[in-house]
Design a protein around this motif. Structure first.
Motif, PDB file in Angstrom:
ATOM      1  N   PRO A 132       0.802  -1.236   0.000  1.00  0.00           N
ATOM      2  CA  PRO A 132       0.000   0.000   0.000  1.00  0.00           C
ATOM      3  C   PRO A 132       0.836   1.289   0.000  1.00  0.00           C
ATOM      4  N   PHE A 133       1.529   1.540  -1.070  1.00  0.00           N
ATOM      5  CA  PHE A 133       2.289   2.791  -1.179  1.00  0.00           C
ATOM      6  C   PHE A 133       1.605   3.703  -2.194  1.00  0.00           C
ATOM      7  N   LEU A 134       1.642   4.989  -1.949  1.00  0.00           N
ATOM      8  CA  LEU A 134       1.089   5.995  -2.863  1.00  0.00           C
ATOM      9  C   LEU A 134      -0.316   5.607  -3.348  1.00  0.00           C
ATOM     10  N   LEU A 135      -1.144   5.144  -2.447  1.00  0.00           N
ATOM     11  CA  LEU A 135      -2.458   4.655  -2.848  1.00  0.00           C
ATOM     12  C   LEU A 135      -3.323   5.755  -3.452  1.00  0.00           C
ATOM     13  N   THR A 136      -3.279   6.945  -2.865  1.00  0.00           N
ATOM     14  CA  THR A 136      -4.097   8.042  -3.395  1.00  0.00           C
ATOM     15  C   THR A 136      -3.729   8.345  -4.848  1.00  0.00           C
ATOM     16  N   GLU A 137      -2.438   8.438  -5.110  1.00  0.00           N
ATOM     17  CA  GLU A 137      -1.966   8.739  -6.473  1.00  0.00           C
ATOM     18  C   GLU A 137      -2.316   7.623  -7.441  1.00  0.00           C
ATOM     19  N   ARG A 138      -2.119   6.396  -7.039  1.00  0.00           N
ATOM     20  CA  ARG A 138      -2.353   5.259  -7.936  1.00  0.00           C
ATOM     21  C   ARG A 138      -3.842   5.055  -8.196  1.00  0.00           C
ATOM     22  N   ARG A 139      -4.664   5.239  -7.151  1.00  0.00           N
ATOM     23  CA  ARG A 139      -6.110   5.116  -7.350  1.00  0.00           C
ATOM     24  C   ARG A 139      -6.637   6.236  -8.243  1.00  0.00           C
ATOM     25  N   HIS A 140      -6.072   7.419  -8.079  1.00  0.00           N
ATOM     26  CA  HIS A 140      -6.476   8.540  -8.928  1.00  0.00           C
ATOM     27  C   HIS A 140      -6.132   8.255 -10.388  1.00  0.00           C
ATOM     28  N   ARG A 141      -4.991   7.622 -10.635  1.00  0.00           N
ATOM     29  CA  ARG A 141      -4.603   7.291 -12.010  1.00  0.00           C
ATOM     30  C   ARG A 141      -5.605   6.307 -12.628  1.00  0.00           C
ATOM     31  N   VAL A 142      -6.051   5.337 -11.840  1.00  0.00           N
ATOM     32  CA  VAL A 142      -7.025   4.378 -12.341  1.00  0.00           C
ATOM     33  C   VAL A 142      -8.362   5.072 -12.622  1.00  0.00           C
ATOM     34  N   ALA A 143      -8.773   5.986 -11.737  1.00  0.00           N
ATOM     35  CA  ALA A 143     -10.036   6.707 -11.947  1.00  0.00           C
ATOM     36  C   ALA A 143      -9.977   7.540 -13.225  1.00  0.00           C
ATOM     37  N   LYS A 144      -8.839   8.159 -13.494  1.00  0.00           N
ATOM     38  CA  LYS A 144      -8.699   8.937 -14.724  1.00  0.00           C
ATOM     39  C   LYS A 144      -8.790   8.032 -15.951  1.00  0.00           C
ATOM     40  N   LEU A 145      -8.221   6.832 -15.855  1.00  0.00           N
ATOM     41  CA  LEU A 145      -8.302   5.901 -16.979  1.00  0.00           C
ATOM     42  C   LEU A 145      -9.750   5.484 -17.230  1.00  0.00           C
ATOM     43  N   ARG A 146     -10.508   5.260 -16.172  1.00  0.00           N
ATOM     44  CA  ARG A 146     -11.911   4.881 -16.352  1.00  0.00           C
ATOM     45  C   ARG A 146     -12.688   6.002 -17.048  1.00  0.00           C
ATOM     46  N   GLY A 147     -12.419   7.233 -16.646  1.00  0.00           N
ATOM     47  CA  GLY A 147     -13.082   8.354 -17.314  1.00  0.00           C
ATOM     48  C   GLY A 147     -12.654   8.479 -18.761  1.00  0.00           C
ATOM     49  N   LEU A 148     -11.380   8.185 -19.029  1.00  0.00           N
ATOM     50  CA  LEU A 148     -10.858   8.271 -20.393  1.00  0.00           C
ATOM     51  C   LEU A 148     -11.519   7.241 -21.306  1.00  0.00           C
ATOM     52  N   MET A 149     -11.789   6.073 -20.779  1.00  0.00           N
ATOM     53  CA  MET A 149     -12.407   5.018 -21.580  1.00  0.00           C
ATOM     54  C   MET A 149     -13.789   5.424 -22.094  1.00  0.00           C
ATOM     55  N   LEU A 150     -14.466   6.317 -21.386  1.00  0.00           N
ATOM     56  CA  LEU A 150     -15.822   6.719 -21.754  1.00  0.00           C
ATOM     57  C   LEU A 150     -15.860   7.928 -22.681  1.00  0.00           C
ATOM     58  N   ARG A 151     -14.724   8.553 -22.932  1.00  0.00           N
ATOM     59  CA  ARG A 151     -14.697   9.765 -23.751  1.00  0.00           C
ATOM     60  C   ARG A 151     -14.676   9.423 -25.231  1.00  0.00           C
ATOM     61  N   ALA A 152     -15.618  10.025 -25.978  1.00  0.00           N
ATOM     62  CA  ALA A 152     -15.703   9.780 -27.416  1.00  0.00           C
ATOM     63  C   ALA A 152     -14.704  10.622 -28.206  1.00  0.00           C
ATOM     64  N   ASP A 153     -14.171  11.696 -27.585  1.00  0.00           N
ATOM     65  CA  ASP A 153     -13.254  12.582 -28.300  1.00  0.00           C
ATOM     66  C   ASP A 153     -11.801  12.119 -28.203  1.00  0.00           C
ATOM     67  N   VAL A 154     -11.572  10.979 -27.581  1.00  0.00           N
ATOM     68  CA  VAL A 154     -10.219  10.437 -27.453  1.00  0.00           C
ATOM     69  C   VAL A 154     -10.121   9.197 -28.330  1.00  0.00           C
ATOM     70  N   THR A 155      -9.093   9.128 -29.129  1.00  0.00           N
ATOM     71  CA  THR A 155      -8.939   8.002 -30.055  1.00  0.00           C
ATOM     72  C   THR A 155      -8.618   6.718 -29.297  1.00  0.00           C
ATOM     73  N   VAL A 156      -8.874   5.624 -29.967  1.00  0.00           N
ATOM     74  CA  VAL A 156      -8.563   4.320 -29.373  1.00  0.00           C
ATOM     75  C   VAL A 156      -7.057   4.201 -29.128  1.00  0.00           C
ATOM     76  N   ALA A 157      -6.273   4.719 -30.068  1.00  0.00           N
ATOM     77  CA  ALA A 157      -4.811   4.650 -29.919  1.00  0.00           C
ATOM     78  C   ALA A 157      -4.356   5.393 -28.674  1.00  0.00           C
ATOM     79  N   GLU A 158      -4.957   6.552 -28.406  1.00  0.00           N
ATOM     80  CA  GLU A 158      -4.581   7.314 -27.212  1.00  0.00           C
ATOM     81  C   GLU A 158      -4.997   6.565 -25.950  1.00  0.00           C
ATOM     82  N   LYS A 159      -6.147   5.939 -25.975  1.00  0.00           N
ATOM     83  CA  LYS A 159      -6.589   5.172 -24.809  1.00  0.00           C
ATOM     84  C   LYS A 159      -5.630   4.015 -24.535  1.00  0.00           C
ATOM     85  N   VAL A 160      -5.223   3.327 -25.596  1.00  0.00           N
ATOM     86  CA  VAL A 160      -4.264   2.230 -25.435  1.00  0.00           C
ATOM     87  C   VAL A 160      -2.951   2.754 -24.878  1.00  0.00           C
TER      88      VAL A 160
END
Length: 263
Positions: A132-160
């Motif tokens: 359990p190190f840097l949990l706040t930072e790492r969880r925030h990174r995962v939350a941003k990725l989840r939001g990114l997956m739902l965005r239609a203005d971001v290409t599939v390549a950028e999501k990958v």
């Protein structure tokens, strides 16, 4: 008598022949002048005709030169049209290839997006099960990725790219040491503490103010305290090395409290 008559006759004939001779000479002179005049006129006509011929020749030469110039232009245009035809054929083939690729991309996209979602889920589970190190930072990174997956203005390549980047960050944690400040939750109490992370094999803390030290027990999934002596000194040394306050050196850290410290 006859002799005198003959003399008179010869004189008379001479008088008759002299005017005729003069007339003939005059007529000859006039004919010569006429011939000269005719010659001059023909010469002038010939000169005019030659000038006309020269002018016509010049125009003909210009027309011929212009013809060859246009002929070369036509040949160049024909070659250019041939090249354009080949380019158009190549472009049509490229267009067909792109259309085929686009249709394939649509299929691949439908397959990649679910895969990316599963990778984000896997990353989240890994973080929760990890040290359990840097949990706040790492969880925030995962939350941003989840939001990114739902965005239609971001290409599939950028999501990958972003998902792979997050995995790379997690991978790098296993090869580095780091010192950072965060809240330490011990039972019902919360403390400000300095944390020392050594890859993923060791996570230790030193509370700020009380200088209590301890480590994360991965087997029990809990924080375990350590005796201040000699662990406090070693943890402080490790913190200074991680912060690059001192030159890198060998440090003794309690990865397992059952092991003895190598001094």
């Amino acid at each position: 008598m006859m002799s005198r008559f003959r003399k008179y006759s010869a004189g008379f004939l001479l008088l008759i022949l002299i005017p005729q001779t003069l007339v003939a000479q005059q007529q000859g002179a006039e004919q010569v002048k006429q011939l000269e005049s005719d010659g001059i006129e023909r010469t002038e006509q010939g000169r005019d005709t030659q000038q006309q011929v020269d002018a016509m020749h010049g125009r003909s030469r210009n027309l011929v030169d212009e013809y060859y110039t246009h002929l070369k232009l036509v040949e160049g245009l024909q070659l250019y049209n041939t090249m354009l035809g080949k380019q158009l054929t190549s472009q049509r083939e490229e267009i067909e290839l792109l259309r085929s690729s686009i249709s394939e991309v649509a299929v691949v996209s439908r397959q990649i997006l679910p895969l990316m979602a599963r990778m984000v889920d896997g990353l989240e589970q890994f973080i929760e099960l990890d040290v359990p190190f840097l949990l706040t930072e790492r969880r925030h990174r995962v939350a941003k990725l989840r939001g990114l997956m739902l965005r239609a203005d971001v290409t599939v390549a950028e999501k990958v790219r972003r998902v792979m980047e997050a995995y790379q960050v997690e991978n790098d944690y296993g090869r580095t040491i780091e010192a950072y400040k965060a809240k330490l939750q011990l039972q019902d109490a919360s403390f400000d503490a300095d944390f020392l992370r050594i890859g993923r094999v060791g996570l230790l803390y030193r509370t700020i103010g009380s200088d209590e030290v301890g480590y994360w027990d991965s087997k029990q999934n809990t924080w375990e305290p350590l005796a201040n002596s000699p662990w406090l000194r070693h943890i402080e040394q490790g913190l200074r090395v991680a912060r690059q306050e001192v030159a890198p050196e060998m440090i003794s850290i309690a990865l397992d409290p059952t092991q003895e410290i190598v001094r």
